[in-house]
Write a protein that holds these residues in place. Structure first.
Motif, PDB file in Angstrom:
ATOM      1  N   THR A  52      27.930 -24.173 -17.558  1.00 34.87           N
ATOM      2  CA  THR A  52      28.562 -22.866 -17.372  1.00 34.87           C
ATOM      3  C   THR A  52      27.540 -21.724 -17.366  1.00 34.87           C
ATOM      4  OG1 THR A  52      29.020 -22.782 -19.761  1.00 34.87           O
ATOM      5  CG2 THR A  52      30.783 -23.594 -18.321  1.00 34.87           C
TER       6      THR A  52
ATOM      7  N   GLN B 215      27.280 -18.993 -14.427  1.00 35.30           N
ATOM      8  CA  GLN B 215      27.291 -17.547 -14.665  1.00 35.30           C
ATOM      9  C   GLN B 215      26.144 -16.867 -13.929  1.00 35.30           C
ATOM     10  OE1 GLN B 215      29.619 -15.738 -16.247  1.00 35.30           O
ATOM     11  NE2 GLN B 215      28.490 -13.883 -15.700  1.00 35.30           N
TER      12      GLN B 215
ATOM     13  N   MET C 250      33.211 -22.781 -14.508  1.00 31.54           N
ATOM     14  CA  MET C 250      33.453 -22.049 -15.758  1.00 31.54           C
ATOM     15  C   MET C 250      34.840 -22.372 -16.321  1.00 31.54           C
ATOM     16  SD  MET C 250      31.596 -18.531 -14.487  1.00 31.54           S
ATOM     17  CE  MET C 250      31.701 -17.592 -16.005  1.00 31.54           C
TER      18      MET C 250
ATOM     19  N   GLN D 268      34.984 -25.576 -18.576  1.00 28.69           N
ATOM     20  CA  GLN D 268      34.198 -25.584 -19.815  1.00 28.69           C
ATOM     21  C   GLN D 268      34.910 -26.409 -20.895  1.00 28.69           C
ATOM     22  OE1 GLN D 268      33.267 -21.703 -21.365  1.00 28.69           O
ATOM     23  NE2 GLN D 268      31.619 -22.456 -22.657  1.00 28.69           N
TER      24      GLN D 268
END
Length: 219
Positions: A41, A45, A107, A110
């Motif tokens: 993740t 990002q 994401m 996660q």
């Protein structure tokens, strides 16, 4: 003569910016796929945050091209070069958004583990990355043969996408607990498939630049 030199200099800057956008999209897609395969993740990002650079390059292309149209009043192929730069930058920006969507999907995963090893998605991304290279190179070289080749590459992506959908639907039927992630992975496949479509759009723009008529490469 001075005006022509200035015009050619600005056209070269448009070409350079489009090449940079293409490299950025490739990097974004590679980062997004790596993030997905490793459920990283933090890397996802980074892909999201880097998107602002792509938007800035598109804005710069619009600024330069608009100024050229207003001050130079280009005609024929010179005008097409600017129109095509606008269109290609729009396609590249959308491709970047789709790579962003892949990163955002990671994401959302996660804390999970992948329901299956990823095979079709990385292969689709590999072909699409080649298509991005082909798209930019066909534009830089005004190579219509390369532009038409992308339609064949896109067919491969579509076939892989179809196979992936069938496999994931089987997972959803036999393992209902996988439905949420399987649906998300089908979306990821769709995002990559759409990037290929936009690369094909660039090929069509190149043919329009060279010939003055816009073909359908999927025919």
């Amino acid at each position: 003569m001075i005006r022509r030199k200035e015009f050619d200099k600005d056209l070269e800057e448009l070409r350079s910016l489009l090449q940079q956008m293409g490299e950025h999209v490739k990097d974004a897609l590679e980062g997004a796929i790596n993030a997905l395969q490793n459920l990283d993740t933090a890397l996802a990002q980074e892909v999201v945050e880097a998107d602002l650079q792509l938007n800035a390059m598109e804005d710069k292309i619009m600024e330069i091209g608009s100024r050229l149209i207003i001050t130079q009043q280009p005609v024929a192929k010179d005008l097409r070069r600017i129109i095509v730069a606008f269109k290609i930058s729009s396609d590249l920006e959308r491709m970047g958004d789709l790579a962003l969507d892949v990163a955002k999907a990671t994401m959302r995963l996660q804390g999970q583990t992948l329901i299956k090893p990823l095979v079709d998605i990385p292969r689709m991304a590999e072909i699409v990355t080649i298509m991005i290279d082909e798209a930019i190179q066909s534009y830089l070289d005004e190579n219509t043969d390369l532009a038409y080749k992308m339609a064949q590459d896109d067919d491969q992506v579509d076939q892989l996408y179809g196979a992936m959908i069938n496999e994931l639907y089987s997972y959803m039927v036999t393992k209902p607990e996988t439905v949420s992630q399987a649906m998300l992975l089908t979306l990821v496949g769709r995002y990559i498939e759409r990037i290929g479509d936009h690369a094909t759009n660039i090929g069509e723009s190149v043919v329009y630049l060279v010939t003055g008529s816009r073909p359908d490469l999927n025919e």
